[in-house]
Motif scaffolding. Structure first.
Motif, PDB file in Angstrom:
ATOM      1  N   LYS A  12      -2.663   2.426  26.624  1.00 59.14           N
ATOM      2  CA  LYS A  12      -3.039   1.039  26.893  1.00 59.14           C
ATOM      3  C   LYS A  12      -1.860   0.087  26.720  1.00 59.14           C
ATOM      4  CE  LYS A  12      -6.140  -2.524  25.060  1.00 59.14           C
ATOM      5  NZ  LYS A  12      -7.236  -2.795  24.105  1.00 59.14           N
ATOM      6  N   GLN A  13      -1.075   0.285  25.663  1.00 59.34           N
ATOM      7  CA  GLN A  13       0.065  -0.589  25.399  1.00 59.34           C
ATOM      8  C   GLN A  13       1.227  -0.197  26.312  1.00 59.34           C
ATOM      9  OE1 GLN A  13      -0.459  -3.119  23.427  1.00 59.34           O
ATOM     10  NE2 GLN A  13      -2.485  -2.320  22.835  1.00 59.34           N
ATOM     11  N   ASN A  89     -11.149  -1.348  34.186  1.00 61.13           N
ATOM     12  CA  ASN A  89     -11.859  -2.482  33.586  1.00 61.13           C
ATOM     13  C   ASN A  89     -12.977  -2.025  32.657  1.00 61.13           C
ATOM     14  OD1 ASN A  89     -10.558  -4.899  34.721  1.00 61.13           O
ATOM     15  ND2 ASN A  89     -11.223  -4.089  36.679  1.00 61.13           N
ATOM     16  N   ARG A  92     -11.190  -1.083  29.535  1.00 62.38           N
ATOM     17  CA  ARG A  92     -10.611  -2.279  28.898  1.00 62.38           C
ATOM     18  C   ARG A  92     -11.680  -3.064  28.149  1.00 62.38           C
ATOM     19  NH1 ARG A  92      -7.009  -5.450  32.931  1.00 62.38           N
ATOM     20  NH2 ARG A  92      -5.767  -3.558  32.630  1.00 62.38           N
ATOM     21  N   HIS A  93     -12.851  -3.178  28.721  1.00 62.36           N
ATOM     22  CA  HIS A  93     -13.920  -3.923  28.062  1.00 62.36           C
ATOM     23  C   HIS A  93     -14.458  -3.206  26.821  1.00 62.36           C
ATOM     24  CE1 HIS A  93     -14.830  -6.220  32.043  1.00 62.36           C
ATOM     25  NE2 HIS A  93     -13.816  -6.731  31.371  1.00 62.36           N
ATOM     26  N   ARG A  94     -14.193  -1.916  26.728  1.00 61.21           N
ATOM     27  CA  ARG A  94     -14.600  -1.145  25.546  1.00 61.21           C
ATOM     28  C   ARG A  94     -13.441  -0.895  24.603  1.00 61.21           C
ATOM     29  NH1 ARG A  94     -17.668  -0.698  29.543  1.00 61.21           N
ATOM     30  NH2 ARG A  94     -19.903  -0.187  29.407  1.00 61.21           N
ATOM     31  N   ASP A  95     -12.306  -1.556  24.882  1.00 60.65           N
ATOM     32  CA  ASP A  95     -11.115  -1.464  24.042  1.00 60.65           C
ATOM     33  C   ASP A  95     -10.666  -0.015  23.863  1.00 60.65           C
ATOM     34  OD1 ASP A  95      -9.060  -2.661  22.645  1.00 60.65           O
ATOM     35  OD2 ASP A  95     -10.060  -2.440  20.711  1.00 60.65           O
ATOM     36  N   GLN A  97      -8.147   3.262  24.587  1.00 63.88           N
ATOM     37  CA  GLN A  97      -6.720   3.482  24.782  1.00 63.88           C
ATOM     38  C   GLN A  97      -6.422   4.144  26.134  1.00 63.88           C
ATOM     39  OE1 GLN A  97      -4.359   2.356  22.600  1.00 63.88           O
ATOM     40  NE2 GLN A  97      -6.159   1.429  21.601  1.00 63.88           N
ATOM     41  N   GLU A  99      -7.389   3.451  29.282  1.00 56.94           N
ATOM     42  CA  GLU A  99      -7.774   2.700  30.473  1.00 56.94           C
ATOM     43  C   GLU A  99      -6.975   3.114  31.697  1.00 56.94           C
ATOM     44  OE1 GLU A  99      -5.769  -1.549  30.467  1.00 56.94           O
ATOM     45  OE2 GLU A  99      -6.874  -1.245  28.603  1.00 56.94           O
ATOM     46  N   ASP A 243      -9.236   8.465  22.199  1.00 54.99           N
ATOM     47  CA  ASP A 243     -10.541   7.814  22.314  1.00 54.99           C
ATOM     48  C   ASP A 243     -11.678   8.743  21.905  1.00 54.99           C
ATOM     49  OD1 ASP A 243      -9.575   5.354  23.146  1.00 54.99           O
ATOM     50  OD2 ASP A 243      -9.606   5.909  25.260  1.00 54.99           O
TER      51      ASP A 243
END
Length: 252
Positions: A12-13, A89, A92-95, A97, A99, A243
């Motif tokens: 994600k980062q 998305n 991302r909405h579930r935070d 890693q 995505e 995850d």
């Protein structure tokens, strides 16, 4: 590869080095899938400009069947891009890693499906060739949208038109004759050598992928998709595993 490196590669980062390395990996895969796919179905599946032009040509000639086949390829590419956006998305909405890793995992699975479909192409050409074209277009759309989202629209990895254009722009800057030799002046034109090196490397990775993909398909056949799928799975594995472990810890 070390786990921290793989976590940064598709996690994600995002960082500039991670974006560059991911883009190089995906360009190699896209080149290989494109070349192997052409040998399988005699059609390049990432070149939407050519497909749209072919649709127009077929309609002008009155060949509605081939025009509809081209439209199916176009819609499949569009569907792949849409699927990538939905997965990214959703994660991302579930935070999560993963995505960007989730679309790559899906791409790996679909490449394996492409390899499995190969045994049926010769038996039912009328059915499986159009399905294979649509599958490959979906894969290319999926990957292109993923790389676009991950790099904030800086890199697209499934076709080289924009890439060659960027290389030409930087080369034009490099060979531009500045009357003033003082860098920093408003009128001074300077090439971004780091960007140029990256673009040339990206182009080389696409070419190498295409060469190895064509050779692999020629000598091994559809099984040559297995290493490509494995490479994508390795690229995406760590964020997905992170995850899954996080969800497991929440349960216990």
């Amino acid at each position: 590869m070390p786990i921290p490196y793989l976590r940064r590669l598709s996690g994600k980062q995002r960082t500039p080095p991670a974006n560059r390395h991911l883009s190089l990996t995906l360009a190699f895969v896209a080149g290989a899938a494109n070349a192997g796919g052409f040998l399988a179905v005699r059609q390049y599946t990432s070149h939407m400009t050519g497909i749209v032009s072919a649709i127009a040509d077929r309609l002008a000639e009155g060949d509605v069947g081939l025009a509809l086949a081209g439209a199916g390829a176009l819609l499949s590419f569009l569907g792949g891009a849409m699927c990538s956006a939905v997965l990214i998305n959703w994660a991302r909405h579930r935070d999560l890693q993963s995505e960007y890793a989730l679309p790559l995992m899906l791409e790996a699975f679909l490449l394996l499906c492409f390899g499995l479909m190969g045994r049926y192409l010769a038996l039912h050409v009328w059915l499986f060739v159009p399905l294979t074209v649509m599958l490959l277009c979906f894969i290319m759309g999926l990957q292109n949208a993923t790389s676009t989202k991950a790099t904030r629209s800086e890199v697209r990895t499934t076709h080289v038109t924009g890439l060659v254009t960027d290389i030409g722009i930087e080369l034009g800057k490099m060979f531009y004759w500045n009357r003033s030799r003082i860098k920093g002046e408003t009128a001074y034109v300077a090439s971004d050598h780091q960007r140029l090196r990256f673009m040339l490397t990206l182009f080389a990775m696409f070419i190498c992928g295409g060469l190895l993909g064509a050779l692999g398909f020629k000598h091994i056949g559809f099984s040559s998709t297995v290493p490509l799928a494995a490479l994508l799975m390795i690229t995406a594995l760590v964020p997905v595993a992170d995850d899954l472990l996080a969800q497991f810890r929440k349960l216990f």
